[in-house]
Design an enzyme around this catalytic site. Structure first.
Site, PDB file in Angstrom:
ATOM      1  N   ARG A  56      11.362  41.544 -13.160  1.00  0.00           N
ATOM      2  CA  ARG A  56      10.062  41.841 -12.959  1.00  0.00           C
ATOM      3  C   ARG A  56       9.353  42.387 -14.416  1.00  0.00           C
ATOM      4  O   ARG A  56       9.951  43.096 -14.918  1.00  0.00           O
ATOM      5  CB  ARG A  56       9.492  42.896 -11.975  1.00  0.00           C
ATOM      6  CG  ARG A  56       8.183  43.041 -12.075  1.00  0.00           C
ATOM      7  CD  ARG A  56       7.852  43.883 -10.510  1.00  0.00           C
ATOM      8  NE  ARG A  56       6.282  43.973 -10.617  1.00  0.00           N
ATOM      9  CZ  ARG A  56       5.558  44.507  -9.406  1.00  0.00           C
ATOM     10  NH1 ARG A  56       6.419  44.813  -8.545  1.00  0.00           N
ATOM     11  NH2 ARG A  56       4.355  44.384  -9.531  1.00  0.00           N
ATOM     12  N   ARG A  65       4.681  37.798  -9.004  1.00  0.00           N
ATOM     13  CA  ARG A  65       5.823  38.595  -9.754  1.00  0.00           C
ATOM     14  C   ARG A  65       7.034  38.105  -9.202  1.00  0.00           C
ATOM     15  O   ARG A  65       7.174  37.481  -7.995  1.00  0.00           O
ATOM     16  CB  ARG A  65       5.372  39.998  -9.496  1.00  0.00           C
ATOM     17  CG  ARG A  65       5.181  40.330  -8.005  1.00  0.00           C
ATOM     18  CD  ARG A  65       4.418  41.524  -8.082  1.00  0.00           C
ATOM     19  NE  ARG A  65       4.012  41.914  -6.726  1.00  0.00           N
ATOM     20  CZ  ARG A  65       2.734  41.625  -6.017  1.00  0.00           C
ATOM     21  NH1 ARG A  65       2.084  40.503  -6.605  1.00  0.00           N
ATOM     22  NH2 ARG A  65       2.471  41.975  -4.759  1.00  0.00           N
ATOM     23  N   ASP A  68       8.731  42.397  -5.708  1.00  0.00           N
ATOM     24  CA  ASP A  68       8.114  43.745  -5.373  1.00  0.00           C
ATOM     25  C   ASP A  68       8.643  44.529  -4.522  1.00  0.00           C
ATOM     26  O   ASP A  68       8.613  43.964  -3.430  1.00  0.00           O
ATOM     27  CB  ASP A  68       6.609  43.340  -4.991  1.00  0.00           C
ATOM     28  CG  ASP A  68       5.549  44.536  -4.939  1.00  0.00           C
ATOM     29  OD1 ASP A  68       5.778  45.445  -5.648  1.00  0.00           O
ATOM     30  OD2 ASP A  68       4.676  44.319  -4.180  1.00  0.00           O
ATOM     31  N   ASP A  70       8.558  48.011  -2.085  1.00  0.00           N
ATOM     32  CA  ASP A  70       7.949  49.035  -1.793  1.00  0.00           C
ATOM     33  C   ASP A  70       8.720  49.911  -0.878  1.00  0.00           C
ATOM     34  O   ASP A  70       9.327  49.394  -0.025  1.00  0.00           O
ATOM     35  CB  ASP A  70       6.582  48.713  -1.349  1.00  0.00           C
ATOM     36  CG  ASP A  70       5.547  47.897  -2.242  1.00  0.00           C
ATOM     37  OD1 ASP A  70       5.374  48.471  -3.262  1.00  0.00           O
ATOM     38  OD2 ASP A  70       5.076  47.051  -1.585  1.00  0.00           O
TER      39      ASP A  70
END
Length: 127
Positions: A56, A65, A68, A70
């Site tokens: 990334r 991207r 990701d 989270d």
């Protein structure tokens, strides 16, 4: 992930339209449940380190991207660096994730692995 994490469940992959910025390819999303023996901030730091290792690069917010990751929930913990009164850390942490409830691409895979999962603030279930 490491000795600090034990993978408990993973949802299927979901292909979804991009959120917030429409002019980009669809995204692949999933949810994983892990048992962690570290703090939420340490877990978040590990996720961000994995993002870099996968490739990334800094990019436009909500743009395409490579990956990701989270931290959406950490049990029933509710935390916001913005309201803690402490100096802003270099890696801000807010739990539950502030946009969790508006993201079908989070709620559907979460409901797949844990239909009874509840948002710690609202009490709403993933299903």
């Amino acid at each position: 992930l490491s000795r600090e994490f034990e993978l408990e469940a993973t949802a299927s992959l979901y292909e979804t339209a991009p959120a917030y910025v429409d002019d980009q390819p669809p995204f692949l999303n999933t949810v994983a449940a892990v048992r962690a023996s570290c703090s939420p901030r340490e877990l978040l730091a590990t996720l961000k380190r994995i993002e870099v290792e996968v490739g990334r690069l800094p990019s436009a917010r909500w743009g395409p991207r490579a990956i990701d990751l989270d931290l959406v929930l950490y049990g029933d913990l509710q935390h916001s660096d913005a309201s803690s009164g402490d100096a802003a850390p270099s890696l801000p942490l807010e739990l539950p994730h502030p946009r969790m409830g508006e993201r079908r691409f989070v709620l559907e895979p979460l409901a797949e692995i844990d239909p009874a999962a509840r948002h710690p603030r609202s009490g709403a279930t993933a299903a």
